[in-house]
Design an enzyme around this catalytic site. Structure first.
Site, PDB file in Angstrom:
ATOM      1  N   TRP A 160      51.512  38.731  50.182  1.00  0.00           N
ATOM      2  CA  TRP A 160      50.451  37.828  50.632  1.00  0.00           C
ATOM      3  C   TRP A 160      50.982  36.393  50.536  1.00  0.00           C
ATOM      4  CZ3 TRP A 160      46.310  35.355  47.298  1.00  0.00           C
ATOM      5  CH2 TRP A 160      45.261  34.849  48.077  1.00  0.00           C
TER       6      TRP A 160
ATOM      7  N   ASP B  45      48.257  42.293  40.927  1.00  0.00           N
ATOM      8  CA  ASP B  45      47.185  41.730  41.747  1.00  0.00           C
ATOM      9  C   ASP B  45      46.451  42.908  42.376  1.00  0.00           C
ATOM     10  OD1 ASP B  45      45.518  40.424  43.499  1.00  0.00           O
ATOM     11  OD2 ASP B  45      47.111  39.488  44.694  1.00  0.00           O
TER      12      ASP B  45
ATOM     13  N   ALA C  28      43.246  43.678  44.498  1.00  0.00           N
ATOM     14  CA  ALA C  28      42.177  43.018  45.260  1.00  0.00           C
ATOM     15  C   ALA C  28      41.398  43.992  46.133  1.00  0.00           C
ATOM     16  CB  ALA C  28      42.785  41.914  46.134  1.00  0.00           C
TER      17      ALA C  28
ATOM     18  N   LYS D 196      36.289  41.970  48.031  1.00  0.00           N
ATOM     19  CA  LYS D 196      36.255  43.027  49.043  1.00  0.00           C
ATOM     20  C   LYS D 196      35.438  44.217  48.573  1.00  0.00           C
ATOM     21  CE  LYS D 196      39.834  40.336  49.947  1.00  0.00           C
ATOM     22  NZ  LYS D 196      40.393  39.562  51.005  1.00  0.00           N
TER      23      LYS D 196
HETATM   24  C1  LMR Z   1      43.767  38.188  53.556  1.00  0.00           C
HETATM   25  O1  LMR Z   1      44.917  38.431  53.191  1.00  0.00           O
HETATM   26  O2  LMR Z   1      43.430  38.130  54.751  1.00  0.00           O
HETATM   27  C2  LMR Z   1      42.704  37.957  52.523  1.00  0.00           C
HETATM   28  O3  LMR Z   1      43.214  38.128  51.247  1.00  0.00           O
HETATM   29  C3  LMR Z   1      42.007  36.672  52.713  1.00  0.00           C
HETATM   30  C4  LMR Z   1      42.837  35.481  52.356  1.00  0.00           C
HETATM   31  O4  LMR Z   1      42.334  34.643  51.610  1.00  0.00           O
HETATM   32  O5  LMR Z   1      43.965  35.353  52.822  1.00  0.00           O
END
Ligand code: LMR
Length: 393
Positions: A127, A208, A210, A243
């Protein structure tokens, strides 16, 4: 001072959200930001969360501050959800935070203050906010192999080889489940091998998590996190409720710190509270209270789990449909991995040019690395996407 500021690189996910909103085409399809949408394209308030909201509103008689680390009932409910009975509660310190990102921020902050020379290892890819926050705090970032572009699965051998190079004192960041952005996940057997390597490394692990409940179910998705809690001398876990409780804008997250045996948990707890104090003083309470009410009220919890399971199964159905459509249209098994992936995302393995053509010619929005949000689809839009992908190959 302000005149010396430099333009900032835009976060590609947030930028895509703005581009989609500005697109006037009525047949546009949003597969960008990781937000769950039902078949009508709506992001609902979950039934149990709405009921908890009413109960909290009726019962709440004060809005005075709670505590720097947030409410201990929220800590206990979340520690049980994420860690199960992997470690005794007496070893777990916790701080509520504004979303999973707030929890990550104070985790990286803790690392930067306590081990400023530590390298933070993260999956390639990950991410984008993970390296962004680390670099902002002056932490060194290193990557370990993770995704096998050829198969769309995990490159477990590459990952294990790279984790074997982690030095004592470094930090290893892992996605607890539903890897973002690829959708490719470790099997339980691979988690065991990862835990063996990490337990021998002397590194600190930060998980992490999520998307617990979006992959194979609430318990199955916690397998790796709980295994590491049992196997590692210490563990940090940043959990998000955005989420799985659908409380995105309420900003609900938590940092859990499993302290080494024999360590004074109170000192760890005081440090987490102080990090909250320095960053934003008290964490938001309302969303955390909704989550805790759902988790601690048996009827609400049962309804939440049932709705979460509906969400999970609907995404699995869309995955199977998309994989089948693509198999037929491309006359190949190239995209079969979409059905194997878990969670909200799949990385399709398209080129940036193909992604750009999907947006320009078909009003289909996905992140530039070809990550799609499966929940942005419905039974009618899956064939539209499949045809569009086939047309740009
Ligand atoms: C994503 O990866 O789309 C989500 O975790 C939202 C974000 O804040 O990036």
């Amino acid at each position: 001072m302000l005149d010396r500021l430099k333009p900032q690189p835009e976060d590609k996910i947030i930028q895509l959200m703005a581009l989609y909103r500005a697109d006037p085409r009525t047949d546009k399809i949003d597969l960008g930001v990781g937000v769950y949408k039902d078949a009508t394209g709506h992001t609902p308030v979950m039934r149990a969360v709405r009921a908890a909201g009413q109960a909290v509103w009726q019962a709440e008689t004060s809005k005075t501050y709670v505590a720097l680390a947030g409410d201990t009932a929220f800590h206990a409910a979340m520690a049980a959800l994420v860690l199960g009975d992997a470690v005794p509660a007496a070893r777990v310190a916790a701080a509520a935070a504004p979303g999973g990102t707030g929890a990550l921020r104070i985790a990286f902050d803790l690392i930067a203050k306590t081990a400023p020379g530590a390298k933070v290892w993260m999956s390639d890819p990950t991410w984008p906010n993970h390296p962004a926050i680390c670099r902002d705090l002056g932490l060194d970032v290193a990557t370990y192999r993770y995704f096998d572009e050829a198969t769309g699965g995990v490159d477990a051998d590459g990952m294990l080889a790279d984790l074997g190079r982690v030095a004592a004192g470094d930090v290893v960041l892992l996605h607890g489940c539903c890897h973002n952005p690829t959708g490719a996940n470790l099997t339980d057997a691979e988690w065991n091998r990862v835990a063996d390597v990490l337990a021998a490394s002397g590194a600190t692990v930060l998980v992490d998590i999520a998307y617990q409940g979006f992959g194979d179910g609430l318990e199955a998705d916690a397998y790796g996190t709980r295994l590491l809690a049992r196997r590692m001398p210490e563990l940090l876990v940043a959990a998000s409720c955005s989420k799985n409780f659908g409380v995105y804008r309420d900003r609900v997250g938590i940092l859990l710190a499993v302290a080494p045996e024999g360590t004074d948990r109170a000192i760890v707890q005081a440090n987490l509270a102080m990090l909250n104090r320095l960053n934003y003083s008290f964490p938001p309470d309302h969303g955390a209270r909704l989550v805790q009410t759902v988790l601690d009220t048996p009827a609400l919890r049962a309804d939440w789990q049932a709705e979460l399971e509906e969400v999970r199964l609907s995404m699995l159905g869309l995955r199977a449909q998309l994989a089948a459509e693509l198999r037929q249209l491309t006359n190949s098994d190239r995209f079969d991995f979409v059905a194997q992936h878990r969670g909200m995302f799949s990385r399709l393995g398209l080129t940036p040019d193909q992604v750009a053509r999907l947006r320009a010619d078909h009003a289909i929005y996905m992140v530039g690395d070809s990550r799609i949000n499966i929940a942005g689809l419905n039974a009618d839009s899956v064939p539209v996407l499949a045809r569009a992908i086939a047309s740009v190959l």
